[in-house]
Design an enzyme around this catalytic site. Structure first.
Site, PDB file in Angstrom:
ATOM      1  N   TYR A 144       0.861  -1.188   0.000  1.00 21.45           N
ATOM      2  CA  TYR A 144       0.000   0.000   0.000  1.00 21.45           C
ATOM      3  C   TYR A 144       0.891   1.229   0.000  1.00 21.45           C
ATOM      4  O   TYR A 144       1.865   1.294   0.763  1.00 21.45           O
ATOM      5  CB  TYR A 144      -0.890  -0.006   1.245  1.00 21.45           C
ATOM      6  CG  TYR A 144      -1.782   1.206   1.392  1.00 21.45           C
ATOM      7  CD1 TYR A 144      -2.856   1.417   0.531  1.00 21.45           C
ATOM      8  CD2 TYR A 144      -1.561   2.142   2.409  1.00 21.45           C
ATOM      9  CE1 TYR A 144      -3.684   2.524   0.672  1.00 21.45           C
ATOM     10  CE2 TYR A 144      -2.394   3.249   2.567  1.00 21.45           C
ATOM     11  CZ  TYR A 144      -3.460   3.436   1.690  1.00 21.45           C
ATOM     12  OH  TYR A 144      -4.276   4.528   1.839  1.00 21.45           O
ATOM     13  N   ASP A 239       9.438   3.051  -0.521  1.00 23.72           N
ATOM     14  CA  ASP A 239       8.392   3.726   0.248  1.00 23.72           C
ATOM     15  C   ASP A 239       8.635   3.391   1.717  1.00 23.72           C
ATOM     16  O   ASP A 239       8.264   2.319   2.202  1.00 23.72           O
ATOM     17  CB  ASP A 239       7.013   3.265  -0.220  1.00 23.72           C
ATOM     18  CG  ASP A 239       5.893   3.953   0.563  1.00 23.72           C
ATOM     19  OD1 ASP A 239       6.213   4.733   1.492  1.00 23.72           O
ATOM     20  OD2 ASP A 239       4.714   3.707   0.255  1.00 23.72           O
ATOM     21  N   LYS A 267       4.476   9.599   8.437  1.00 24.76           N
ATOM     22  CA  LYS A 267       4.262   9.110   9.804  1.00 24.76           C
ATOM     23  C   LYS A 267       5.224   9.734  10.828  1.00 24.76           C
ATOM     24  O   LYS A 267       5.007  10.847  11.272  1.00 24.76           O
ATOM     25  CB  LYS A 267       4.309   7.586   9.817  1.00 24.76           C
ATOM     26  CG  LYS A 267       3.236   6.993   8.855  1.00 24.76           C
ATOM     27  CD  LYS A 267       2.877   5.578   9.162  1.00 24.76           C
ATOM     28  CE  LYS A 267       2.003   4.964   8.083  1.00 24.76           C
ATOM     29  NZ  LYS A 267       0.634   4.797   8.395  1.00 24.76           N
TER      30      LYS A 267
HETATM   31  C1  LIG Z   1       3.951   2.344   3.141  1.00 25.04           C
HETATM   32  C2  LIG Z   1       2.922   3.442   3.101  1.00 25.04           C
HETATM   33  N1  LIG Z   1       2.977   4.361   2.114  1.00 25.04           N
HETATM   34  C3  LIG Z   1       2.112   5.366   2.047  1.00 25.04           C
HETATM   35  C4  LIG Z   1       1.105   5.504   2.968  1.00 25.04           C
HETATM   36  C5  LIG Z   1       0.159   6.645   2.864  1.00 25.04           C
HETATM   37  O1  LIG Z   1       0.347   7.539   3.912  1.00 25.04           O
HETATM   38  P1  LIG Z   1      -0.826   8.493   4.430  1.00 25.04           P
HETATM   39  O2  LIG Z   1      -1.840   7.624   5.086  1.00 25.04           O
HETATM   40  O3  LIG Z   1      -0.143   9.441   5.345  1.00 25.04           O
HETATM   41  O4  LIG Z   1      -1.364   9.176   3.211  1.00 25.04           O
HETATM   42  C6  LIG Z   1       1.005   4.571   4.012  1.00 25.04           C
HETATM   43  C7  LIG Z   1      -0.048   4.634   5.072  1.00 25.04           C
HETATM   44  O5  LIG Z   1      -1.078   5.089   5.009  1.00 25.04           O
HETATM   45  C8  LIG Z   1       1.937   3.517   4.071  1.00 25.04           C
HETATM   46  O6  LIG Z   1       1.876   2.597   5.040  1.00 25.04           O
HETATM   47  N1  LIG Z   2      -2.071   0.791   6.948  1.00 20.39           N
HETATM   48  C1  LIG Z   2      -2.372   2.186   6.745  1.00 20.39           C
HETATM   49  C2  LIG Z   2      -1.078   2.904   6.694  1.00 20.39           C
HETATM   50  O1  LIG Z   2      -0.029   2.451   7.022  1.00 20.39           O
HETATM   51  C3  LIG Z   2      -3.251   2.668   7.818  1.00 20.39           C
HETATM   52  C4  LIG Z   2      -3.521   4.148   7.824  1.00 20.39           C
HETATM   53  C5  LIG Z   2      -4.843   4.516   7.212  1.00 20.39           C
HETATM   54  O2  LIG Z   2      -5.106   4.127   6.071  1.00 20.39           O
HETATM   55  O3  LIG Z   2      -5.608   5.247   7.850  1.00 20.39           O
END
Ligand SMILES: Cc1ncc(COP(=O)(O)O)c(C=O)c1O
Ligand SMILES: N[C@H](C=O)CCC(=O)O
Length: 429
Positions: A144, A239, A267
């Site tokens: 993701y 990522d 994060k």
């Molecule tokens: C590996 C990774 N990339 C990107 C994202 C996207 O980050 P955000 O939720 O801050 O948009 C997330 C989590 O949501 C993630 O776990």
């Molecule tokens: N697994 C997702 C990001 O690492 C959880 C965060 C979200 O989607 O709210």
């Protein structure tokens, strides 16, 4: 536990907010109960609106590496607030955080701050496309990278949990440029390169997969990615939105000893505020406007309050390497305790750990791939989750997510959770 106030709030929330939540993973839909509404947190604990206390293993999905409401995050925030919250003009603290990030991640010779991990990955891909003049990208099934259109194809996290790995609303035109390979399988990547010669702008990968549960990388696979992208003139993007500043101060790239062309962060770098960043080799980052022709912008990017909280966190982590030793020690203890419980109870489950990241899977298949993850018994997870919640453990409300530990968790917290895990597993039999 009585959660009457949470239940009432949820009924009200559902009237105005889709699914009652502002991010799907927060709905406890997949574990078949209304979500817990949080009132406040302190250290390793959160307290819900009904006054129940839990040891928190979500930690806001990763950012809170120092636990809830750590004074470290807030140092100097009152003075910063009094100066003003946003200017839409450069501030000194943006230079400070950029310098600190580029020092911690030598592969990031330049960095641009954004407001979320989604923005970071979306922007990094645009830059990679601008740099290479190519359209297609490769991602991995179950990884993701946020919710930008081209990345919501065979995705992980909530998209897996809710059974929409390829989101509706993504046009076939967009999806066709996203090629999907198999995590830990270099042959699947080679095949895509062979089928699309000279067309692949970027390979984007979670260097330790954390959004289909935790799937540790095979080192040869990661080295293979580096090798093939180098020889094909393709931009390799790590990522590190989860792994950055979590696995180690220098992230997964430090642990694995592999230097990507670009990195995305999020994060932890915001100290609990909405922050992301993307960066990489100078010649690639010089494509970004106003230096180059790849446009990328943000009204609140580099927001001074968010930068201050992020800088406080990162400076603390730089100056306290023992935080990482502590995280790993606690993760190891959790792993050992859960493993012993699995053996004692005979439940079909296994504990996976990479450094400080862990996940309990309800399958006995060795966890090395998306296919293995998908053999997990999500109904068993639901039952387990509920028992653990009742015993005061706030776990991710889905099988396909990582467990997060913070510096504020104590070994006593971990021991109690291990005992609760034993009782919860016993009930599954
Ligand atoms: C590996 C990774 N990339 C990107 C994202 C996207 O980050 P955000 O939720 O801050 O948009 C997330 C989590 O949501 C993630 O776990
Ligand atoms: N697994 C997702 C990001 O690492 C959880 C965060 C979200 O989607 O709210």
């Amino acid at each position: 536990m009585n959660r009457e106030k949470s239940e009432k709030l949820f009924i009200e929330a559902e009237k105005y907010i889709p699914g009652g939540v502002n991010s799907p993973v927060r709905a406890f839909k997949s574990v078949d109960m209304p979500p817990v509404f949080v009132d406040h947190g302190k250290g390793s604990r959160i307290y819900d609106v009904d006054g129940n206390e839990y040891t928190d293993y979500i930690c806001s999905w990763g950012p809170l590496i120092l636990g809830h409401a750590s004074p470290v995050y807030y140092e100097g925030i009152q003075e910063a607030l009094e100066k003003g919250t946003t200017f839409g003009a450069p501030t000194a603290i943006e230079v400070e955080i950029a310098k600190l990030i580029t020092e911690a991640y030598p592969s990031m010779e330049m960095v641009r701050m954004v407001s979320s991990g989604t923005e970071a990955t979306m922007s990094a891909l645009r830059v990679a496309r601008g740099f290479t003049g190519r359209d297609k990208i490769i991602k991995f099934e179950g990884c993701y990278h946020g919710h930008s259109d081209g990345l919501l194809v065979k995705s992980g996290s909530g998209t897996l949990t809710f059974g929409v790995p390829t989101s509706s609303g993504v046009t076939p035109g967009t999806a066709k440029d996203t090629l999907v390979a198999t995590y830990n399988d270099i042959e699947s990547v080679k095949a895509l390169f062979a089928e699309n010669p000279g067309e692949i702008a970027a390979v984007i990968v979670e260097p330790v997969a954390g959004n289909m549960g935790v799937v540790p990388p095979d080192l040869d696979f990661m080295k293979g990615l580096r090798k093939i992208t180098e020889s094909e003139g393709t931009v390799l993007i790590f990522d590190e939105v989860i792994t950055g500043f979590r696995l180690a101060y220098g992230g997964a790239q430090e642990v694995l000893g592999i230097k990507p062309d670009m990195t995305t962060l999020g994060k932890i770098i915001g100290g609990g505020m909405p922050v992301g960043a993307f960066g990489g080799r100078r010649e690639i980052m010089e494509m970004v406007a106003p230096l180059g022709g790849v446009y990328q912008a943000g009204t609140l990017s580099g927001n001074p309050i968010a930068m201050k909280m992020g800088l406080n966190t990162l400076t603390y982590l730089r100056d306290h390497p023992e935080v990482y030793e502590g995280l790993e020690e606690k993760a190891k203890r959790l792993e050992a305790g859960f493993k012993a419980n699995i053996e004692k109870t005979g439940v079909k489950a296994q504990m996976v750990r990479f450094k400080g990241m862990t996940c309990l899977f309800f399958t006995d298949q060795p966890i090395d791939s998306y296919a293995a993850v998908m053999t997990s018994d999500t109904r068993a997870y639901t039952q387990y989750f509920k028992s653990m919640l009742e015993a005061g453990n706030f776990l991710p409300p889905a099988q396909f997510e990582a467990i997060f530990i913070s510096d504020a968790h104590t070994l006593q917290d971990i021991e109690k959770t291990i005992e609760d895990n034993y009782q919860a597993l016993k009930k599954l039999k």
